[in-house]
Design an enzyme around this catalytic site. Structure first.
Site, PDB file in Angstrom:
ATOM      1  N   ASP A 137      28.179 -14.300 -26.388  1.00  0.00           N
ATOM      2  CA  ASP A 137      26.783 -14.097 -25.969  1.00  0.00           C
ATOM      3  C   ASP A 137      25.842 -15.139 -26.588  1.00  0.00           C
ATOM      4  O   ASP A 137      24.728 -15.312 -26.124  1.00  0.00           O
ATOM      5  CB  ASP A 137      26.289 -12.702 -26.394  1.00  0.00           C
ATOM      6  CG  ASP A 137      27.021 -11.582 -25.670  1.00  0.00           C
ATOM      7  OD1 ASP A 137      27.929 -11.892 -24.889  1.00  0.00           O
ATOM      8  OD2 ASP A 137      26.684 -10.415 -25.895  1.00  0.00           O
ATOM      9  N   HIS A 291      36.461  -8.942 -19.275  1.00  0.00           N
ATOM     10  CA  HIS A 291      37.036  -9.586 -20.458  1.00  0.00           C
ATOM     11  C   HIS A 291      37.716 -10.939 -20.222  1.00  0.00           C
ATOM     12  O   HIS A 291      37.713 -11.771 -21.132  1.00  0.00           O
ATOM     13  CB  HIS A 291      37.984  -8.619 -21.161  1.00  0.00           C
ATOM     14  CG  HIS A 291      37.257  -7.414 -21.680  1.00  0.00           C
ATOM     15  ND1 HIS A 291      37.283  -6.187 -21.063  1.00  0.00           N
ATOM     16  CD2 HIS A 291      36.414  -7.284 -22.735  1.00  0.00           C
ATOM     17  CE1 HIS A 291      36.509  -5.345 -21.729  1.00  0.00           C
ATOM     18  NE2 HIS A 291      35.966  -5.972 -22.740  1.00  0.00           N
TER      19      HIS A 291
HETATM   20  O1  F6P Z   1      29.289  -9.034 -27.690  1.00  0.00           O
HETATM   21  C1  F6P Z   1      30.224  -9.709 -26.958  1.00  0.00           C
HETATM   22  C2  F6P Z   1      30.553  -8.974 -25.700  1.00  0.00           C
HETATM   23  O2  F6P Z   1      31.456  -9.763 -24.995  1.00  0.00           O
HETATM   24  C3  F6P Z   1      29.343  -8.570 -24.844  1.00  0.00           C
HETATM   25  O3  F6P Z   1      28.916  -9.578 -23.985  1.00  0.00           O
HETATM   26  C4  F6P Z   1      29.858  -7.382 -24.092  1.00  0.00           C
HETATM   27  O4  F6P Z   1      28.811  -6.511 -23.709  1.00  0.00           O
HETATM   28  C5  F6P Z   1      30.743  -6.741 -25.085  1.00  0.00           C
HETATM   29  O5  F6P Z   1      31.192  -7.730 -25.963  1.00  0.00           O
HETATM   30  C6  F6P Z   1      31.916  -6.054 -24.436  1.00  0.00           C
HETATM   31  O6  F6P Z   1      32.478  -5.199 -25.359  1.00  0.00           O
HETATM   32  P1  F6P Z   1      34.041  -4.875 -25.439  1.00  0.00           P
HETATM   33  O7  F6P Z   1      34.725  -6.153 -25.703  1.00  0.00           O
HETATM   34  O8  F6P Z   1      34.187  -3.918 -26.565  1.00  0.00           O
HETATM   35  O9  F6P Z   1      34.407  -4.280 -24.123  1.00  0.00           O
END
Ligand code: F6P
Length: 372
Positions: A137, A291
């Protein structure tokens, strides 16, 4: 020179650049008399009665610079608000005890706002920590660069690029939802690199009517005349998962929250595509990149930034500069590193400077003297 034992952990979402950082730490550390111990799965490792760890030497990490994700594993564990039997308990003392049990002189913590926030609180209690900034981010305060951003930018830009042929062939609006909980850096710059038509970011709530207007300006009637004139018959919209309408709110996957109180965001792209289909003449499709946008081998920038962040963290640990985070001004190759107080990550994030970069009428990068 007496040897120092330094633990290293990676917490929060994985990001390309973490493994190069660990390699940089181990390699530079080996020149400075540091023995580096890898701790598995973020802060969770230091809550185990017998923490899982792996001594890291040059041979172990020799090829890690090429690996995406984190070879130490990660978790969103928050030791000060640990959920057990429906209650939240503060287990920070166990972390402190385990650091002593493992005879660690210091811990290098690679993470974003949440993981480094834990490190900052432990530093206040006298724990010797050094932070390395990481998050795709790019929203951490106190540094221009956070590991993972450049690779994610590359990944998202590739998808924007590839979305053009299906969108163009079918004549539809392709909505691409990208990560970015509170900050639109990834959406804005991938949208510019991929030359998306519209870019929607959390820092500036959008208006549906304005989006529909901008689509009509670009696509018109979508009739045969348009096809024959070879004018645009598709549009690509990049939207941050955290973007929301002026009269709406952030869209979440469900109402659960993680250990740091964050809901899982997702679905705003689909909501937008449905509104476009029901309120304009245009077909729309949405994809949430999820992801995989954090996946794959680190880009050259993430390798370089990871290696130099890791090396700088080794120097900080060797010099006794604790309670600090490695910070970059500029990005490799024009990059200067320094150490900033870890408390900088607490209670503030680095968001897109809307006044400088975002055109709130065109929903795009502000014209900075170039005609896009
Ligand atoms: O903070 C990094 C990030 O990739 C955000 O952009 C996103 O909202 C979050 O992590 C997703 O969380 P997780 O990886 O736990 O699904």
């Amino acid at each position: 020179m007496s040897e120092k034992r330094v633990g290293v952990l990676t917490g929060g979402g994985d990001a390309p650049g973490l493994n190069p950082a660990i390699k940089g730490l181990v390699y530079r550390g080996s020149e400075l008399g540091l023995r580096v111990i890898g701790l598995f799965d973020g802060w969770r490792s230091l809550l185990n009665p017998l923490p899982d760890f792996l001594p890291l030497d040059r041979d172990t990490v020799q090829r890690w610079d090429r690996d995406g994700g984190t070879n130490l594993g990660s978790s969103r564990t928050n030791p000060s608000k640990f959920s057990a039997d429906g209650k939240q308990v503060d287990r920070s003392n166990e972390v402190i005890e385990n650091i002593a049990r493992l005879k660690l002189d210091a811990v290098v913590v690679c993470g974003g706002e949440d993981t480094l926030g834990v490190a900052a609180r432990l530093a206040e209690q006298g724990v010797r920590v050094v932070g390395i900034p990481k998050t795709i981010d790019k929203d951490l305060a106190g540094t221009d660069y956070t590991l993972g951003f450049d690779t994610a930018l590359r990944n998202v830009t590739e998808v924007i690029e590839r979305s053009r042929t299906p969108a163009g062939s079918h004549g539809w609006v392709q909505v691409i939802e990208v990560m970015g909980r509170h900050a639109g850096h990834l959406a804005l710059w991938s949208g510019v690199a991929g030359q998306a038509h519209l870019i929607l970011i959390p820092e500036h709530p959008f208006r549906y009517e304005r989006i529909f207007r901008l689509l009509r300006d670009r696509l018109g009637d979508m009739d045969l005349a348009r096809w024959l004139s070879r004018r645009s018959r598709y549009s690509v919209i990049v939207i941050s998962e955290g973007a929301y309408a002026e009269d709406g709110q952030m869209v979440t996957i469900d109402d659960r929250q993680d250990a740091f109180g964050h809901a899982r965001l997702g679905g705003v792209g689909e909501v937008l595509a449905r509104r476009i289909m029901s309120e304009t003449p245009y077909e729309a499709r949405a994809v949430a990149l999820g992801h995989p946008q954090r996946g794959g081998a680190p880009s050259p920038v993430d390798r370089i930034m990871g290696l130099i962040f890791g090396a700088r963290a080794a120097e900080a640990a060797a010099n006794g500069d604790f309670g600090k985070m490695v910070s970059a001004r500029g990005i490799a190759p024009a990059c200067e590193l320094s150490l900033v107080d870890l408390s900088v990550v607490q209670g503030q994030i680095n968001t897109v400077d809307v006044a400088r970069y975002y055109d709130t009428e065109r929903y795009h990068l502000k014209d900075l003297g170039m005609n896009l």
